[in-house]
Design a protein around this motif. Structure first.
Motif, PDB file in Angstrom:
ATOM      1  N   UNK A  44       0.726  -1.048  -0.102  1.00  0.00           N
ATOM      2  CA  UNK A  44      -0.019   0.165   0.140  1.00  0.00           C
ATOM      3  C   UNK A  44       0.898   1.263  -0.091  1.00  0.00           C
ATOM      4  N   UNK A  45       2.253   1.095  -0.146  1.00  0.00           N
ATOM      5  CA  UNK A  45       3.046   2.362  -0.044  1.00  0.00           C
ATOM      6  C   UNK A  45       2.831   3.077  -1.245  1.00  0.00           C
ATOM      7  N   UNK A  46       2.504   2.771  -2.445  1.00  0.00           N
ATOM      8  CA  UNK A  46       2.280   3.619  -3.609  1.00  0.00           C
ATOM      9  C   UNK A  46       0.936   4.288  -3.460  1.00  0.00           C
ATOM     10  N   UNK A  52      -1.483  11.099  -0.478  1.00  0.00           N
ATOM     11  CA  UNK A  52      -0.909  12.232  -0.133  1.00  0.00           C
ATOM     12  C   UNK A  52      -0.510  13.357  -1.323  1.00  0.00           C
ATOM     13  N   UNK A  53      -0.463  12.687  -2.436  1.00  0.00           N
ATOM     14  CA  UNK A  53       0.265  13.744  -3.418  1.00  0.00           C
ATOM     15  C   UNK A  53      -1.091  14.291  -4.304  1.00  0.00           C
ATOM     16  N   UNK A  54      -2.376  14.074  -3.563  1.00  0.00           N
ATOM     17  CA  UNK A  54      -3.602  14.417  -4.350  1.00  0.00           C
ATOM     18  C   UNK A  54      -4.005  13.861  -5.640  1.00  0.00           C
ATOM     19  N   UNK A  55      -3.279  12.700  -5.784  1.00  0.00           N
ATOM     20  CA  UNK A  55      -3.652  11.800  -7.285  1.00  0.00           C
ATOM     21  C   UNK A  55      -4.753  10.922  -6.837  1.00  0.00           C
ATOM     22  N   UNK A  56      -5.047  10.448  -5.759  1.00  0.00           N
ATOM     23  CA  UNK A  56      -5.947   9.298  -5.420  1.00  0.00           C
ATOM     24  C   UNK A  56      -6.873  10.023  -4.297  1.00  0.00           C
ATOM     25  N   UNK A  66       1.642  20.016   4.386  1.00  0.00           N
ATOM     26  CA  UNK A  66       2.043  21.244   4.184  1.00  0.00           C
ATOM     27  C   UNK A  66       0.867  22.073   4.930  1.00  0.00           C
ATOM     28  N   UNK A  67       0.297  21.513   5.582  1.00  0.00           N
ATOM     29  CA  UNK A  67      -0.958  22.339   6.321  1.00  0.00           C
ATOM     30  C   UNK A  67      -2.505  22.191   5.520  1.00  0.00           C
ATOM     31  N   UNK A  68      -2.560  21.515   4.524  1.00  0.00           N
ATOM     32  CA  UNK A  68      -3.610  21.674   3.588  1.00  0.00           C
ATOM     33  C   UNK A  68      -4.221  20.400   3.496  1.00  0.00           C
ATOM     34  N   UNK A  69      -5.556  20.240   3.465  1.00  0.00           N
ATOM     35  CA  UNK A  69      -6.221  18.909   3.145  1.00  0.00           C
ATOM     36  C   UNK A  69      -5.971  18.396   1.805  1.00  0.00           C
ATOM     37  N   UNK A  70      -5.596  17.115   1.670  1.00  0.00           N
ATOM     38  CA  UNK A  70      -5.207  16.610   0.486  1.00  0.00           C
ATOM     39  C   UNK A  70      -6.485  16.397  -0.440  1.00  0.00           C
ATOM     40  N   UNK A  71      -7.566  16.533  -0.005  1.00  0.00           N
ATOM     41  CA  UNK A  71      -8.864  16.695  -0.908  1.00  0.00           C
ATOM     42  C   UNK A  71      -8.660  18.088  -1.541  1.00  0.00           C
ATOM     43  N   UNK A  72      -8.207  19.138  -1.214  1.00  0.00           N
ATOM     44  CA  UNK A  72      -8.140  20.287  -1.784  1.00  0.00           C
ATOM     45  C   UNK A  72      -6.858  20.362  -2.795  1.00  0.00           C
ATOM     46  N   UNK A  73      -7.042  19.762  -4.001  1.00  0.00           N
ATOM     47  CA  UNK A  73      -5.524  19.643  -4.555  1.00  0.00           C
ATOM     48  C   UNK A  73      -4.877  21.166  -5.048  1.00  0.00           C
TER      49      UNK A  73
END
Length: 250
Positions: A44-46, A52-56, A66-73
């Motif tokens: 499950x690493x990738x 975390x990189x907002x791609x999934x 960086x203080x921002x929700x990952x759902x807000x790309x």
């Protein structure tokens, strides 16, 4: 960027139909940390890195980078760099054109971008090949171009998935030195790799994922001390112990 952790997750979960890829993952990673993220293939690493990189998009739980929700790309992406196992490169462009294109996407001033590109091309011994088309590049050259474009804008957080893959020993050493320098500049590096000595050398903290769950976490020396098998305790010992499948009865 906020004053909190560079990366924070709380019960982060990703499910694909009946498959639980990441299960209830909670992390808190301070800024400037090199975090080694380990696990067997399929752990499950990738998927974690892509969330975390907002791609999934996560199925459940929360995560901030960086203080921002990952759902807000749109909020997250200016602060991160991401190197996947297969870097997104355009074969018809030269290496320099690829990096200039990425610099434009990141709104870097032209003079500043040119200076950074020249410096990084030289550091990774790509300056002589910078004006060749990427379609002619070896896997190692593509990997080096990929990591340059991931950190070109000096992000707060860099996600690097197998950054030494395909590199010869000299280039792999350059990559390790570069990661250490990024951390010295207070960049947070989230590093996934199968090369345990790289993690042992660079990581301030290590997390081990197995079947989508975090099964061990701590400084490399802490994990080594917990290893019980053999006289020579290593990060490999710790990794193998915490990811060992339980024996099944015949």
């Amino acid at each position: 960027m906020s004053d909190g952790p560079a990366i924070r997750t709380d019960a982060l979960t990703k499910r694909y139909d009946d498959t639980l890829a990441v299960d209830d993952l909670s992390l808190s990673i301070p800024a400037g940390t090199v975090y080694g993220f380990l696990g067997p293939n399929g752990a499950g690493k990738t998927t974690t890195m892509r969330m975390l990189a907002t791609l999934v998009r996560p199925t459940d739980g929360t995560a901030e980078v960086a203080g921002h929700d990952v759902r807000n790309r749109d909020r997250v992406t200016p602060h991160i760099g991401y190197l996947p196992e297969e870097p997104p490169l355009y074969d018809e462009l030269t290496g320099r054109e690829q990096l200039e294109y990425v610099a434009g996407l990141r709104d870097l001033p032209e003079d500043e971008a040119a200076e950074r590109i020249d410096s990084l091309l030289a550091r990774f011994d790509l300056d002589d090949d910078a004006d060749k088309r990427i379609g002619e590049y070896s896997k190692g050259m593509r990997q080096k171009t990929g990591v340059i474009q991931a950190v070109l804008h000096r992000p707060a957080v860099a996600f690097l998935d197998e950054p030494t893959s395909g590199l010869d020993p000299r280039a792999a050493r350059t990559m390790r030195e570069t990661i250490a320098e990024l951390a010295d500049r207070e960049m947070t590096v989230f590093l996934s790799t199968h090369i345990l000595p790289v993690v042992d050398e660079l990581a301030d903290r290590v997390g081990v994922l197995h079947d989508g769950r975090l099964v061990a976490e701590g400084a490399p020396e802490e994990l080594k001390r917990q290893a019980e098998s053999g006289e020579r305790r290593s990060l490999e010992d710790a990794f193998l112990e915490v990811t060992e499948e339980p024996a099944t009865a015949d």
